[in-house]
Design a protein around this motif. Structure first.
Motif, PDB file in Angstrom:
ATOM      1  N   GLN A 133      -1.087  -4.782  -4.785  1.00 51.83           N
ATOM      2  CA  GLN A 133      -0.810  -4.584  -3.366  1.00 51.83           C
ATOM      3  C   GLN A 133      -0.875  -3.086  -3.097  1.00 51.83           C
ATOM      4  N   VAL A 134      -1.704  -2.687  -2.158  1.00 50.06           N
ATOM      5  CA  VAL A 134      -1.904  -1.279  -1.828  1.00 50.06           C
ATOM      6  C   VAL A 134      -1.262  -1.026  -0.465  1.00 50.06           C
ATOM      7  N   VAL A 135      -0.259  -0.148  -0.433  1.00 46.83           N
ATOM      8  CA  VAL A 135       0.557   0.037   0.766  1.00 46.83           C
ATOM      9  C   VAL A 135       0.498   1.487   1.230  1.00 46.83           C
ATOM     10  N   CYS A 136       0.171   1.667   2.512  1.00 46.07           N
ATOM     11  CA  CYS A 136       0.165   3.004   3.097  1.00 46.07           C
ATOM     12  C   CYS A 136       1.586   3.543   3.211  1.00 46.07           C
ATOM     13  N   THR A 137       1.696   4.838   3.339  1.00 45.11           N
ATOM     14  CA  THR A 137       2.997   5.467   3.525  1.00 45.11           C
ATOM     15  C   THR A 137       3.701   4.873   4.745  1.00 45.11           C
ATOM     16  N   GLY A 138       4.952   4.494   4.543  1.00 45.39           N
ATOM     17  CA  GLY A 138       5.715   3.917   5.628  1.00 45.39           C
ATOM     18  C   GLY A 138       5.359   2.487   5.936  1.00 45.39           C
ATOM     19  N   ALA A 139       4.539   1.863   5.106  1.00 50.74           N
ATOM     20  CA  ALA A 139       4.137   0.468   5.283  1.00 50.74           C
ATOM     21  C   ALA A 139       3.468   0.233   6.631  1.00 50.74           C
TER      22      ALA A 139
END
Length: 395
Positions: A133-139
């Motif tokens: 799962q690849v999650v950006c900063t702050g979701a």
């Protein structure tokens, strides 16, 4: 003085021999009966122990189903998963679900459609087929991908499978949000590991005799390093003598249903009284009923072929009749539906059912906290943050 020698007469010897023989026969019969009873009870205890072990293991993992993921993706329904499927050994359901591993996280310095470069080398190896799962900063954005090759410990690159043309899980590879392009700056893109648990009952020919039924085992697959065809990848045996497994799914109101991944799923903004929260989407699973049949580890030597030769029924089952879902009584199995071989006879069997609440499926929002960075400290999140940055940006 004349002393006459006295002894036993022939009749006395015959009587004493008969008494001795009867005594020895009675003691031997009692010993054999005790031995048979001992081994029978030991076999029953073995089956019960296997049943307890299986329940504890499956329930412990199942309670984490959907952790850190969207509810529609938490459960999987492979071909033949239903109890009447052609691949269902002993009419056994397959149970497959996913969860984020809370003990793993990493950060990316560069994100691409075919590979991800990590900010620091891996502290543990990842195998081919691993879902991430690849999650950006702050979701503010996230996606999923799957490793195309093993990534050993110390590696700083994660090779990815080509994106699915239809964007299906797990090969979504949707790295279009702007947040992914800033991975090399002050913001960090988090990488999480998605664990897969796929349970099924399989028969193993452990005696080398193709004419006799195989011994049942509960197998667990993780979808890692598998080869084609997937049907040959049973995984690892985790419990012996688990002869059947039944799986039923419950909604919020306690009603049973057969999940249909093609039905529209509610999202985090869907009202609680919306019809989407009452359809057959897997996102509406709130509890799972696990039924198991365990047999004794040894056969009762006193049983004939027409005794203890079936797998007992569980009660009732849901069957789709046209557009209606109806309940029909279960039937005991005397013949394996796949191999067409008779069920092994002479085994004591124990039936057990347990309802497991899947609490992560009740989430009304994705469990990825939205936060912002402090202007003066780029690597610090506002709010309480573990000193080692563990699970920051999505824990």
């Amino acid at each position: 003085m004349d002393r006459r020698r006295r002894g036993f007469t022939l009749i006395e010897l015959m009587v004493s021999s008969a008494v001795t023989f009867v005594t020895v026969l009675a003691v031997s019969a009692a010993f054999l009966g005790y031995t048979q009873s001992f081994y029978t009870q030991a076999g029953i205890r073995g089956g019960q122990a296997s049943l307890r072990q299986t329940h504890l293991m499956v329930v412990r993992n199942l309670r984490m189903a959907g952790y850190g993921m969207e509810p529609p993706l938490a459960f999987d329904f492979p071909a033949g998963w239903g109890r009447d499927g052609t691949n269902s050994v002993n009419r056994s359901n397959q149970l497959s679900f996913r969860m984020r591993n809370p003990a793993f996280n990493a950060f990316a310095s560069n994100v691409g459609s075919t590979a991800i470069t990590l900010a620091e080398p891996l502290t543990e190896g990842l195998r081919k087929g691993q879902v991430i799962q690849v999650v950006c900063t702050g979701a503010v954005g996230w996606t999923y991908a799957q490793l195309s090759e093993d990534a050993p410990k110390g590696s700083a690159a994660l090779p990815l499978e080509v994106a699915d043309p239809d964007g299906k899980f797990p090969r979504m590879n949707k790295f279009t949000p702007v947040c992914f392009n800033s991975a090399g700056g002050s913001a960090k893109t988090a990488i999480f590991k998605i664990d897969v648990f796929h349970y099924s009952v399989r028969l193993v020919d452990d005696d080398g005799d193709a004419t006799t039924p195989g011994r049942p085992y509960l197998f667990r697959r993780h979808g890692l390093g598998e080869k084609n065809p997937l049907e040959d990848n049973y995984g690892e045996p985790v419990a012996e003598d688990i002869e059947a497994m039944r799986v039923s799914f419950l909604r919020e109101d306690g009603s049973s249903f057969i999940p249909d991944p093609t039905q529209p799923a509610p999202d985090y903004g869907t009202a609680l009284d919306d019809p989407l929260r009452k359809n057959n989407s897997p996102a509406n699973i709130r509890a799972v009923v696990i039924g198991l049949v365990a047999r004794s580890s040894t056969r009762d030597s006193g049983a004939s072929k027409d005794r203890m030769n079936d797998i007992p029924a569980f009660g009732r089952k849901l069957v789709l009749s046209g557009k209606d879902l109806i309940e029909l009584p279960e039937e005991a199995l005397t013949t394996d539906p796949v191999t067409n071989k008779p069920i092994a006879y002479g085994f004591r069997r124990v039936v057990s059912e347990m309802t497991v609440q899947v609490r992560n499926m009740r989430s009304s929002e994705l469990p990825l906290p939205v936060y912002s960075l402090n202007a003066g400290t780029p690597d610090e999140c506002k709010g309480k943050l573990p000193t080692d940055n563990f699970n920051c940006a999505g824990g």
